[in-house]
Write a protein that holds these residues in place. Structure first.
Motif, PDB file in Angstrom:
ATOM      1  N   THR A  65      -2.972   0.492  -3.975  1.00  0.00           N
ATOM      2  CA  THR A  65      -2.599  -0.831  -3.497  1.00  0.00           C
ATOM      3  C   THR A  65      -2.238  -1.742  -4.665  1.00  0.00           C
ATOM      4  O   THR A  65      -2.729  -1.551  -5.771  1.00  0.00           O
ATOM      5  CB  THR A  65      -3.770  -1.476  -2.722  1.00  0.00           C
TER       6      THR A  65
ATOM      7  N   LEU B 195      -7.612  -4.494   4.219  1.00  0.00           N
ATOM      8  CA  LEU B 195      -7.960  -3.309   3.423  1.00  0.00           C
ATOM      9  C   LEU B 195      -9.447  -3.235   3.108  1.00  0.00           C
ATOM     10  O   LEU B 195      -9.946  -2.192   2.697  1.00  0.00           O
ATOM     11  CB  LEU B 195      -7.180  -3.321   2.108  1.00  0.00           C
TER      12      LEU B 195
ATOM     13  N   VAL C 279       0.853  -1.199   0.000  1.00  0.00           N
ATOM     14  CA  VAL C 279       0.000   0.000   0.000  1.00  0.00           C
ATOM     15  C   VAL C 279       0.878   1.235   0.000  1.00  0.00           C
ATOM     16  O   VAL C 279       1.774   1.363   0.834  1.00  0.00           O
ATOM     17  CB  VAL C 279      -0.910   0.031   1.260  1.00  0.00           C
TER      18      VAL C 279
END
Length: 601
Positions: free
Chosen positions: A474, A455, A410
């Motif tokens: 990401t 996430l 990320v």
């Protein structure tokens, strides 16, 4: 056996444009098309011509790889515009099979981003020749020299060869259709970029001793000629009405006949009688074809290496809508409709997998990420489908008795004041910070490794926590050992306990219990989720309650009720928010959230 020397097609260049989302890729292709004389002078052209799916225009991203062709000084330049988002990795893999070189487009202020890394890595692994374009050099916050250093670092990090590291750089303002050899040059058009493509990008090579070989990299459909196989001729040539062999990925061989051949000119498909090695074309007339199949010589069939796509990491259950409002707005409602549409998606989208389940009305759909699955659901909704979707789950693997899960890299770009809240939130979701860079402009770039499931539901929180000023990107990194439980949603749901229409009075009197997802006047049913409770348990409420009118004054008072604006839940936010015992109801007129069990416990 002595290898035949390679021959070259000097009249063609096959290139892909790769970049991160929103770095100006599609805008640059528009400018190349316009300046190459592809359109008549009086022809009206839309902006972002290549993004022809409504969702692409709305979101400002490219979802499907598309082909176009322009001519410059007698050379045909086939350009493939690829998606920049890692969730559409299947599209990227196929695109790169068709080309010999890539234009890497990088924003002069943002520099290389995670999706740049993803696509560039694929291009370098495939041995493609890179040409770097630094775009948006007119930005007030452009930092050209630093960005060039970051690009070199990225190439080195991705194990680029000496030849690949020796890339030329062109500086551009894509929006204005200007390219320059040096930032201070006074060029007024894209001629320097056209020249560099012709001089530097390798022309297609082929083996004159090989039979006809064509790799199917995508499928299309034409109402007149039916299914189209799109790809590149690697060796030999093909003519209309020529009998051919189709070599399937499992090695089986079928026979067929080429009924029509199309090449590309601008954005149009143009019928042609013959195609030769190096051409990017579409072939019609062969029905049972799939992406990755080789179409080859009838007598001497030889397969090309098949397309390998990264494994899916996220799965969801798509099922028939069985809510009380089922059938109100959709055209396609049955399990057969749903099954046919999902399996049809797998024919053109190699990164999506679909499996039947024990329940004949439910199907397991797997993809490369939340965005990919949400795009599929949104496209189906707009096509008139009604269905329900479960909470996304990560796909886990077993290796030597160990449970592995997908981990994402990320990259976060935020103003300094939000470092605390972002690191705390990602830490609670099992994220580990691996890098922090301060550009000295009041913004910090953070890099984390975090399990994919950590996430799920974070993007909308991130937007709120950074007040819309943060950028988050990401990309799949690796499979790692399972990192334990992650508690994501703390709050329970506000659930309607009956059917009816939500009233201002009922919502107003319940506002202190949580945040509502619906405005007054919304039709509701028992078990439908109407908001988020401000505690950790579910609360069943009556949102249809009317005020008992006792006199005229009371009725007048009712008009002064001030209802707090509701939080709009689109499919993506709903997908991030729901728990295991909840579903998203997707219909052409909108998205609702509901409990799996609609009855109040």
């Amino acid at each position: 056996m002595k290898q035949t020397e390679k021959a070259v097609r000097t009249d063609i260049r096959n290139i892909a444009i790769i970049a991160h989302v929103d770095h100006g890729k599609t805008t640059l292709v528009d400018a190349l098309l316009k300046q190459s004389g592809t359109f008549r002078e009086n022809e009206e052209i839309d902006e972002r011509i290549m993004d022809n799916i409504d969702l692409e225009r709305e979101r400002g991203i490219t979802i499907m790889a598309k082909n176009t062709a322009i001519y410059y000084k007698g050379v045909k330049i086939n350009i493939v515009d690829t998606p920049g988002h890692a969730d559409f990795g299947g599209e990227v893999e196929r695109t790169l099979k068709m080309v010999d070189g890539v234009i890497l487009l990088v924003d002069a202020a943002e520099g290389p981003m995670p999706q740049t890394r993803f696509v560039l890595q694929k291009a370098l692994e495939a041995g493609l020749t890179p040409l770097v374009v630094i775009n948006k050099i007119d930005r007030s916050d452009a930092r050209i020299n630093q960005v060039i250093d970051e690009i070199y670092d990225l190439f080195i990090d991705l194990d680029a060869t000496e030849e690949q590291l020796d890339f030329p750089i062109i500086y551009a303002i894509g929006k204005e259709g200007i390219a320059k050899e040096e930032p201070e040059d006074d060029s007024t058009d894209l001629r320097p970029l056209f020249e560099k493509i012709i001089d530097y990008m390798p022309p297609p090579q082929y083996d004159p001793g090989k039979p006809f070989q064509f790799l199917i990299t995508s499928l299309d459909y034409d109402n007149y000629v039916g299914r189209l196989a799109v790809g590149r001729v690697f060796n030999g040539s093909v003519k209309v009405n020529q009998p051919v062999s189709v070599i399937k990925s499992n090695g089986n061989i079928k026979k067929g006949t080429v009924r029509a051949i199309y090449s590309y000119k601008g954005l149009k498909r143009v019928e042609t009688k013959e195609a030769k090695a190096g051409d990017i074309i579409a072939i019609a007339g062969i029905d049972e074809i799939n992406i990755g199949d080789t179409i080859s010589d009838i007598e001497n069939p030889e397969a090309l290496p098949p397309i390998v796509v990264e494994e899916p990491t996220i799965s969801m259950i798509f099922s028939v809508n069985d809510s009380p409002f089922a059938g109100k707005s959709g055209k396609f409602l049955t399990s057969r409709h749903l099954r046919d549409r999902l399996y049809k998606e797998t024919l053109t989208n190699v990164a999506i997998r679909v499996e039947d389940t024990d329940n004949p009305e439910a199907f397991l759909v797997m993809g490369r990420g939340e965005l990919q699955l949400s795009i599929l659901a949104e496209m189906m909704r707009r096509e008139g489908y009604e269905f329900q979707v479960s909470k996304p789950e990560v796909i886990v693997k077993e290796d030597k008795g160990q449970k592995l899960e997908p981990v994402e890299r990320v990259l976060i770009d935020i103003p300094e004041e939000y470092i605390g809240v972002v690191t705390e939130k990602l830490g609670s979701r099992k994220g580990k910070m691996i890098n922090m860079v301060n550009h000295g402009s009041g913004r910090i770039r953070l890099e984390f490794l975090i399990p994919s499931r950590g996430l799920i539901g974070y993007r909308s929180e991130f937007k709120t926590d950074t007040r819309g000023e943060g950028l988050i990107n990401t990309i799949f990194d690796s499979w790692q050992p399972w990192s334990g439980d992650i508690k994501i949603r703390i709050n329970g749901a506000l659930v309607s306990d009956r059917k009816g229409v939500a009233t201002p009075y009922a919502i107003y009197s319940l506002q202190d219990r949580g945040t509502f997802f619906i405005p007054p006047g919304t039709e509701v049913y028992e078990g439908m989720i109407v908001g988020e409770h401000n505690r950790d348990n579910d609360l069943w409420i009556n949102v249809t309650r009317e005020k008992k009118l006792t006199n005229v004054r009371a009725a007048a008072n009712d008009e002064n009720i001030k209802v707090t604006p509701h939080t709009e839940m689109d499919f993506e936010r709903a997908m991030e928010w729901i728990n295991e015992d909840e579903l998203i109801e997707v219909t052409p007129d909108g998205v609702r959230i509901r409990k799996k069990n609609l009855r109040k416990p």
